[in-house]
Scaffold this active site. Structure first.
Site, mmCIF file in Angstrom:
data_model
loop_
_atom_site.group_PDB
_atom_site.id
_atom_site.type_symbol
_atom_site.label_atom_id
_atom_site.label_comp_id
_atom_site.label_asym_id
_atom_site.label_seq_id
_atom_site.Cartn_x
_atom_site.Cartn_y
_atom_site.Cartn_z
ATOM 1 N N SER A 102 0.816 -1.213 0.000
ATOM 2 C CA SER A 102 0.000 0.000 0.000
ATOM 3 C C SER A 102 0.854 1.269 0.000
ATOM 4 O O SER A 102 1.585 1.534 -0.946
ATOM 5 C CB SER A 102 -0.962 -0.037 1.192
ATOM 6 O OG SER A 102 -1.910 0.981 1.128
ATOM 7 N N ASP A 241 -2.599 6.384 -3.490
ATOM 8 C CA ASP A 241 -1.453 5.737 -2.861
ATOM 9 C C ASP A 241 -0.944 4.629 -3.772
ATOM 10 O O ASP A 241 -1.437 4.441 -4.889
ATOM 11 C CB ASP A 241 -1.791 5.233 -1.455
ATOM 12 C CG ASP A 241 -2.790 4.085 -1.459
ATOM 13 O OD1 ASP A 241 -3.503 3.927 -2.463
ATOM 14 O OD2 ASP A 241 -2.859 3.350 -0.453
ATOM 15 N N ASP A 243 -1.157 1.455 -4.052
ATOM 16 C CA ASP A 243 -2.009 0.391 -4.597
ATOM 17 C C ASP A 243 -3.394 0.886 -4.999
ATOM 18 O O ASP A 243 -4.256 0.091 -5.367
ATOM 19 C CB ASP A 243 -2.113 -0.785 -3.618
ATOM 20 C CG ASP A 243 -2.954 -0.475 -2.391
ATOM 21 O OD1 ASP A 243 -2.989 0.704 -1.984
ATOM 22 O OD2 ASP A 243 -3.563 -1.402 -1.834
ATOM 23 N N ASP A 245 -5.999 2.251 -3.439
ATOM 24 C CA ASP A 245 -7.244 2.169 -2.667
ATOM 25 C C ASP A 245 -7.481 3.400 -1.806
ATOM 26 O O ASP A 245 -8.500 3.500 -1.125
ATOM 27 C CB ASP A 245 -7.307 0.892 -1.822
ATOM 28 C CG ASP A 245 -6.232 0.808 -0.752
ATOM 29 O OD1 ASP A 245 -5.367 1.706 -0.691
ATOM 30 O OD2 ASP A 245 -6.248 -0.163 0.028
#
EC number: 5.4.2.10
Length: 445
Positions: A102, A241, A243, A245
């Site tokens: 993440s 960010d 990833d 999400d």
């Protein structure tokens, strides 16, 4: 349920090369997951990743373990976490696996799982996988081994899905948007979505090299985005960010718009459209200003523990359809099953287009109270939250706030950090009080 050995609040995460993020462990994890998931019928698993250099190594290890358990893997390549959740649903796969840490630096990585319906694995399934990890690895017969394939149109499928969440009657024509993709998984997705909907798009953070993910860019560091929005005279900026999400936005003045404000905008718009089902969910970290603004609109509000999985659990318990963390995880169940930065951003842009209002104007009905967050690193074997001096420090700060603010201490679910949050009416006072508690935590660490 007994304490889990490997799974945290968002899968398994750590520094690459150190336990548990090693090739041998991840291979065993793939096998253990395959043993558990194969019991449920389907024999296909979707595997996506972000842009970290270690993703190549870890996806190979995962695929080998899954194949040994008799499951086939379908690779998406670099793809946002919510895209993997979406593809898992549309392919009717038994599960989806994302290789990502993440918002963490490139030298960290992690593994998280999605169920067949695109939601995160239930605790009991994660516990079953951990139980298999303690058993010796055994390979299925050669004729039963899994295979590997690639979903060549994964990006196009997800781009079209994102666009489908934006009303056909609206357009982004005339908007200048700066998109910061954090050199992460949205780098080839978000700019195309925005351009195809009519926006003029300026990009930063779209040149991943395997080691620059989240580095001085993206949702956790919007300084470059703020400067670029002002320099380009853009209407707004969007920061994702690593990833994809999370979403943090920036208005035309360069002011940050966080997850609390985004939740306020989309909840108010859903209320106006008659599409808000019940209330909305925030977290213990959500700003008091959000709660007060929602109260003025007559929208019920509930706080969950920090972590998007807990936000979703609370939403499901209450039968509500919308929730968010102030860090930028925004979940809109009418659109998707998990936090999705691109989809959340499109709902804000739809509100702007529908009401002919700027991002600044949409935020004007909500006033954030000063809130200071200090992260303190601690040794894993100690627990500063149980320290008497820390508890006394918190009590003294609460006395000084005199009911006109909040104090929250909690352990991070993904890093060895104590997060100290103080909220109140005066920024300087809040800053001083947060640092006072942080000093006590450091002394106890």
């Amino acid at each position: 349920m007994s304490e889990r050995k490997y799974f945290g609040t968002d899968g398994i995460r750590g520094k690459v090369g150190s336990s548990p993020i090693t090739p041998d462990f991840v291979l065993k994890l793939g096998w253990a997951a395959g043993k558990v998931l194969a019991r449920h019928g389907s024999r296909k698993i979707i595997i996506g990743k972000d842009t970290r250099i270690s993703g190549y190594m870890l996806e190979s290890a995962l695929e080998a373990g899954l194949a040994a358990a008799g499951l086939s893997a379908a690779f998406t390549g670099p793809m946002p976490t919510p895209a993997v959740a979406y593809l898992t649903r549309t392919f009717r796969a038994e599960a989806g696996i994302v290789i990502s840490a993440s918002h963490n630096p490139y030298y960290d990585n992690g593994i998280k799982f999605f169920s067949i319906d695109g939601t995160k694995l239930p605790d009991e399934v994660e516990a079953a996988i951990e139980a298999e990890l303690d058993k010796p690895l055994t390979c299925v017969e050669s004729a039963e081994l899994g295979k590997a394939s690639r979903i060549v149109d994964a990006a196009g499928r997800y781009i079209e899905f994102c666009k489908s969440t934006f009303p056909n009657a609206l357009s982004l024509s005339g908007l200048k948007i700066v998109a910061d993709c954090a050199n992460g998984a949205t780098y080839h997705i978000a700019p195309n979505v925005l351009r195809e909907l009519g926006a003029e798009v300026i990009t930063i953070g779209t040149s991943p090299d395997g080691m620059n993910i989240n580095k001085e860019c993206g949702a956790t560091d919007v300084r470059a985005l703020q400067a670029r929005v002002v320099a380009e005279n853009a209407d707004l900026g969007m920061a994702f960010d690593g990833d994809g999400d999370r979403l943090i936005m920036v208005d035309h003045r360069g002011d940050k718009v966080d997850g609390d404000q985004i939740l306020y905008i989309v909840a108010r718009e859903a209320l106006r459209q008659g599409k808000l089902h019940g209330g909305v969910v925030g977290t213990l970290m959500s700003n008091m200003g959000l709660e007060l603004a929602l109260k003025q609109l007559g929208i019920p509000f509930a706080r969950a523990k920090v972590g998007d999985r807990y936000v979703l659990e609370t939403m499901q318990e209450k039968g509500w359809r919308m929730g968010a963390e102030n860090s930028g995880h925004v979940i809109i169940l009418d659109q998707t099953t998990t936090g999705d930065g691109i989809v959340a951003g499109l709902q804000v842009l739809a509100a702007m287009a529908r009401n002919h209002m700027s991002l600044t104007d949409l935020c004007s009905g909500m006033t954030l109270l000063p809130q200071v967050l200090v992260n303190v690193r601690f040794a894993g074997q100690c627990d500063p939250l149980q320290d008497t001096a820390v508890q006394h420090s918190c009590a003294e700060v609460e006395r000084q706030l005199a009911g006109r603010g909040r104090v929250l201490l909690r352990k991070s679910g993904t890093e060895p950090l104590i997060r100290v949050m103080v909220e109140g009416e005066d920024l300087q006072q809040v800053t001083d009080l947060a640092n006072t508690i942080a000093d006590a935590v450091k002394a106890a660490s």
